[in-house]
Motif scaffolding. Structure first.
Motif, short mmCIF file in Angstrom:
data_model
loop_
_atom_site.label_atom_id
_atom_site.label_comp_id
_atom_site.label_asym_id
_atom_site.label_seq_id
_atom_site.Cartn_x
_atom_site.Cartn_y
_atom_site.Cartn_z
N LEU A 23 52.28 30.81 48.15
CA LEU A 23 51.83 29.68 47.33
C LEU A 23 50.85 28.79 48.08
N VAL A 24 51.15 28.51 49.33
CA VAL A 24 50.28 27.67 50.15
C VAL A 24 48.92 28.33 50.34
N VAL A 25 48.93 29.63 50.65
CA VAL A 25 47.68 30.36 50.84
C VAL A 25 46.84 30.34 49.57
N ALA A 26 47.49 30.56 48.43
CA ALA A 26 46.77 30.55 47.16
C ALA A 26 46.22 29.16 46.85
N ALA A 27 47.01 28.13 47.13
CA ALA A 27 46.54 26.76 46.88
C ALA A 27 45.34 26.42 47.76
N VAL A 28 45.38 26.81 49.02
CA VAL A 28 44.27 26.54 49.93
C VAL A 28 42.99 27.24 49.45
N SER A 29 43.15 28.46 48.90
CA SER A 29 41.98 29.22 48.45
C SER A 29 41.23 28.54 47.32
N TRP A 32 39.17 25.94 49.75
CA TRP A 32 38.48 26.37 50.97
C TRP A 32 38.68 27.85 51.20
N LEU A 33 37.59 28.53 51.58
CA LEU A 33 37.63 29.92 52.00
C LEU A 33 36.80 30.06 53.27
N PRO A 34 37.20 30.92 54.19
CA PRO A 34 36.39 31.11 55.40
C PRO A 34 34.95 31.52 55.07
N SER A 65 39.24 36.06 53.49
CA SER A 65 38.85 35.39 52.24
C SER A 65 39.33 36.18 51.03
N GLN A 66 39.18 37.49 51.08
CA GLN A 66 39.66 38.33 49.98
C GLN A 66 41.17 38.26 49.85
N LEU A 67 41.87 38.24 50.97
CA LEU A 67 43.33 38.17 50.95
C LEU A 67 43.80 36.87 50.32
N MET A 68 43.13 35.77 50.64
CA MET A 68 43.50 34.47 50.08
C MET A 68 43.28 34.42 48.58
N VAL A 69 42.14 34.93 48.12
CA VAL A 69 41.88 34.96 46.68
C VAL A 69 42.84 35.92 45.99
N GLY A 70 43.19 37.02 46.67
CA GLY A 70 44.16 37.96 46.12
C GLY A 70 45.51 37.33 45.90
N ALA A 71 45.92 36.41 46.79
CA ALA A 71 47.18 35.70 46.60
C ALA A 71 47.14 34.86 45.33
N ARG A 72 46.01 34.21 45.09
CA ARG A 72 45.87 33.40 43.88
C ARG A 72 45.96 34.27 42.63
N ILE A 73 45.29 35.42 42.64
CA ILE A 73 45.31 36.30 41.48
C ILE A 73 46.70 36.86 41.24
N ALA A 74 47.39 37.27 42.32
CA ALA A 74 48.73 37.82 42.18
C ALA A 74 49.68 36.80 41.56
N ALA A 222 38.79 39.27 43.93
CA ALA A 222 39.37 40.09 44.99
C ALA A 222 40.88 40.14 44.80
N SER A 223 41.40 41.31 44.50
CA SER A 223 42.84 41.47 44.34
C SER A 223 43.36 42.39 45.42
N TRP A 224 44.64 42.26 45.71
CA TRP A 224 45.24 43.07 46.77
C TRP A 224 45.18 44.56 46.43
N GLY A 225 45.35 44.91 45.18
CA GLY A 225 45.28 46.31 44.79
C GLY A 225 43.90 46.90 45.02
N ARG A 226 42.86 46.13 44.68
CA ARG A 226 41.50 46.62 44.91
C ARG A 226 41.21 46.72 46.40
N MET A 227 41.73 45.78 47.19
CA MET A 227 41.54 45.86 48.64
C MET A 227 42.13 47.14 49.19
N LEU A 228 43.31 47.53 48.70
CA LEU A 228 43.93 48.78 49.14
C LEU A 228 43.08 49.98 48.72
N GLN A 229 42.57 49.94 47.51
CA GLN A 229 41.76 51.06 47.03
C GLN A 229 40.48 51.21 47.84
#
Length: 279
Positions: A23-29, A32-34, A65-74, A222-229
């Motif tokens: 939740l914190v990571v998603a809120a920060v995204s 702010w993103l690197p 940056s992708q991981l943080m946005v992925g947390a928000r989407i998830a 950027a979603s975690w599933g797409r990052m894996l793919q």
């Protein structure tokens, strides 16, 4: 002492902690993103460094940056799908429990048929009709999960409706709406909440699976599933691209599952002085 407070179960604490991190990571995204998701200035498949803490992907985009946005989407898809499943499931379940016997039997048979299909398969069918988007994925997953909530609501509601305090309420002149809001919903709420927490984890996995198959939120999301793919072809040369989103998915799913188990333990009706509560 009879008035002693029960301490939260260990799994509840662990679940809250893991979920809170995401939740914190998603809120920060949100603020702010690197690096912007469209920034490809980094070298291709760079390893972790001071400039890119998790490295870069094959296009030179920052993985953190992708991981943080992925947390928000998830979390967005999970919360939206659970809200849809709760709304549809509770309404259908209550309707079936309060309906005549033949209507109840029809609803029950229909729910059993829907539940027999995996959530991911039903979600894929809905997304294939509506087209790939964040809303389509959320709606499809929520719709697929609503059958489970509906069946659980129906079973619990019928059990409460057979209790003596409900009979007394009817005798005293309480209308149907009053019985549902004052007696049925308060008594089934703890179990429904636990089930919804479990469904949240299923929704996260379903969203990652849809994104992996290209049926989730389209780029530039950027979603975690797409990052894996995208990382599967370079997992040997740049393993962080696959390890990072994999750990994130596991952490969030374990977190909500621990949270559900902790809530079940904390709200276990067998530990109360009486079974069903009339409010």
């Amino acid at each position: 002492m009879s008035g002693a407070k029960r301490r939260p179960h260990a799994t509840l604490v662990i679940g809250i902690a893991l979920t809170a991190v995401v939740l914190v990571v998603a809120a920060v995204s949100l603020f702010w993103l690197p690096y912007p998701l469209s920034d490809t200035s980094g070298g291709r498949l760079e390893g972790p460094s001071a400039l890119h803490l998790l490295g870069t992907d094959r296009l030179g985009r920052d993985l953190l940056s992708q991981l943080m946005v992925g947390a928000r989407i998830a979390l967005t898809v999970g919360a939206g799908a659970v809200a849809i499943a709760a709304t549809l499931g509770i309404l259908i379940g209550l309707g079936a429990a309060l309906a005549r016997a033949w209507i109840d039997d029809t609803f029950s048979a229909a729910l059993d048929v829907v539940i027999a299909f995996p959530v991911l398969l039903l979600a894929m069918l809905v997304v294939a009709v509506q087209g790939a988007s964040l809303w389509s994925a959320t709606f499809a997953i929520g719709l697929a999960m609503s059958a489970v909530i509906a069946r659980l609501t129906r079973i619990l509601s019928r059990r409460v409706l057979q209790e003596q305090f409900v009979t007394a309420a009817r005798t005293s002149g309480t209308n149907l709406l009053g019985i549902v809001t004052k007696h049925v919903l308060p008594n089934i709420a703890p179990t429904i909440v636990v089930s919804l927490a479990l469904q949240f984890g299923i929704a996260v996995l379903a969203e990652a699976s849809l994104s992996y198959l290209g049926l989730g939120a389209p780029p530039p999301n950027a979603s975690w599933g797409r990052m894996l793919q995208e990382a599967q072809g370079t997992v040997l040369t740049a393993p962080v691209g696959a390890i990072a989103p994999g750990i994130a998915i596991v952490a969030l799913v374990l977190g909500v599952n621990f949270l559900a188990d902790g809530l079940r333990e904390y709200t276990d009706p067998t530990r109360r002085r009486s079974g069903w509560r009339s409010r």
